[in-house]
Design a protein around this motif. Structure first.
Motif, PDB file in Angstrom:
ATOM      1  N   ALA A   6      37.656  27.976  53.834  1.00  0.00           N
ATOM      2  CA  ALA A   6      36.099  28.718  53.354  1.00  0.00           C
ATOM      3  C   ALA A   6      35.265  28.274  54.316  1.00  0.00           C
ATOM      4  N   ILE A  48      36.637  33.491  53.990  1.00  0.00           N
ATOM      5  CA  ILE A  48      37.708  32.497  53.973  1.00  0.00           C
ATOM      6  C   ILE A  48      38.594  33.256  55.031  1.00  0.00           C
ATOM      7  N   LEU A  69      38.548  32.220  44.114  1.00  0.00           N
ATOM      8  CA  LEU A  69      37.092  31.679  44.783  1.00  0.00           C
ATOM      9  C   LEU A  69      36.339  31.681  43.618  1.00  0.00           C
ATOM     10  N   GLU A  88      32.291  31.285  43.584  1.00  0.00           N
ATOM     11  CA  GLU A  88      31.132  31.478  44.572  1.00  0.00           C
ATOM     12  C   GLU A  88      29.865  31.051  43.734  1.00  0.00           C
ATOM     13  N   TYR A 106      40.412  36.275  46.048  1.00  0.00           N
ATOM     14  CA  TYR A 106      40.128  36.565  47.251  1.00  0.00           C
ATOM     15  C   TYR A 106      41.518  37.260  47.930  1.00  0.00           C
TER      16      TYR A 106
END
Length: 416
Positions: free
Chosen positions: A266, A285, A314, A316, A331
């Motif tokens: 990432a 990613i 993921l 975020e 992801y």
């Protein structure tokens, strides 16, 4: 109109939308939307609604205002009972009988160890070590440190990267050779060198290791060429070849994190130069073997990205208008699984446990634990008097470590 706060129901089949202000008319409302039937199931209006929860069987809704919580029967939309808000208790939901469920405000165990060292601050990259001689690795400012089993510290002031095996590594490169080092107990230990002919530019003026896949033997490097041109390259140490390469003039990697299995990286790339009139960024990613991005975006508000232990999820965190926004993605399938506006938490760190069932969120001194299967917070407790800058789960899930901006580390032993 304010953006609605939304959450999934406990069974994941419905979405609860809470609008705190309807077109500035000092009126609020709650929607329940069915994902199965694809339609609105329930709506209530009230002068003030701050939050709402649906019972597990879907028959009751609890709606909180500034002074009390009303329990509605979903079918009839009638208020069955009202509970006053209790100071010091945070509501977590309503059960099938109409009783409020309160959050547990601290874990059942106290920290077994409180650690700090001279000159430590802004603890980052906490990781329980797999090496039997060490206990916990962490970064403090520009120092990479090891906390040993006897509670002693050893630090090295070296540019490095925390790999999936819980250890720190660094690399040096010139136009003829790459050398990989392991940082352990304050020492830089040479592991191996690889000859190469990097003929694109002769003057490599800086090398920054931003990823190391221990099992696959991939190095991800950001090279600065002639003090102005940056390249990100993936080197296959087994074949001694460049696997893939990206060129960014006057750009830099502002965030880097590798998946635990070493397959994905990432990155957030930021930059500005004379040829561009605006600040620009790229986040995503990418697959280290193919070089293709499996998930990509472009948001200057992104603060951090955390990859799950199984290398599929993921977390975020974006920060916008002083509010932390938490996104939870798969992801691989590119699906948004959950989203929360963290209005009461300035998020500085997150970490998932081994099976992605629990997410720890570090706020300004408070740790929140979230049940990711149900999309709700299950407990919270105060860990420090300063912001939490790093969190870690042990691999077996029996220990939690937290680091603070003031340089302290606390460890909780959760038992079996």
């Amino acid at each position: 109109m304010d953006n609605p706060d939304w959450k999934f129901s406990l069974d994941g089949t419905q979405i609860i939308l809470v609008h705190s202000d309807l077109y500035g008319a000092q009126q609020a409302y709650v929607n329940i939307l069915s994902l199965v039937e694809g339609k609105e199931m329930f709506t209530i209006y009230a002068p003030i609604i701050r939050n709402a929860w649906l019972s597990q069987d879907g028959t009751l809704l609890a709606a909180a205002n500034d002074q009390a919580v009303d329990i509605y029967e979903v079918k009839s939309k009638k208020i069955l009972s009202t509970f006053p808000l209790v100071s010091g208790k945070e509501i977590d939901g309503v059960d099938n009988s109409g009783n409020l469920i309160y959050l547990q405000q601290k874990p059942n165990v106290e920290p077994i160890e409180v650690s700090s060292g001279p000159g430590f601050e802004n603890i980052r990259d906490l990781k329980f070590a797999k090496d039997s001689n060490s206990f916990l690795n962490f970064k403090s400012s520009d120092k990479y440190c090891t906390l040993n089993n006897n509670a002693s510290y050893a630090c090295a002031q070296i540019q490095g990267f925390l790999a999936s095996d819980g250890n720190y590594y660094s690399a040096e490169a010139n136009s003829q050779e790459i050398t990989l080092y392991r940082i352990l107990n304050g020492q830089k230990q040479k592991l191996r060198s690889m000859n190469w002919q990097y003929v694109s530019f002769k003057n490599i003026t800086a090398t920054n290791l931003i990823g190391y896949s221990v099992g696959n033997d991939y190095l991800v490097l950001m090279l600065t060429i002639d003090d102005e041109y940056n390249q990100v390259i993936t080197v296959n140490m087994k074949t001694e070849q460049i696997q893939n390469r990206w060129d960014w003039y006057s750009s830099y990697v502002s965030y880097a994190k590798m998946s635990p299995d070493g397959k994905y990286q990432a990155l957030k790339i930021s930059g500005n130069n004379e040829k561009r009139t605006q600040y620009y960024w790229l986040e995503g990613i990418f697959d280290l073997e193919s070089g293709w991005f499996v998930w990509s975006g472009g948001n200057s508000d992104t603060y951090l990205m955390e990859l799950s232990p199984d290398s599929t999820k993921l977390v975020e965190v974006q920060k916008r208008n002083n509010v932390s926004l938490l996104y939870y993605y798969d992801y691989i399938s590119k699906q948004l699984l959950d989203y929360h506006e963290m209005t009461k938490c300035n998020v500085n760190s997150v970490v998932l446990n081994q099976d992605n069932s629990i997410l720890l969120v570090g706020c300004d001194g408070v740790i929140q634990a979230w049940d990711m299967n149900k999309g709700r917070m299950i407990t919270s407790w105060t860990a420090f008097n300063s912001p939490i800058t790093s969190l870690a789960f042990s691999e077996d899930g029996t220990r939690i470590a937290a680091g603070s901006s003031s340089g302290f580390i606390r460890i909780w032993d959760l038992g079996e």
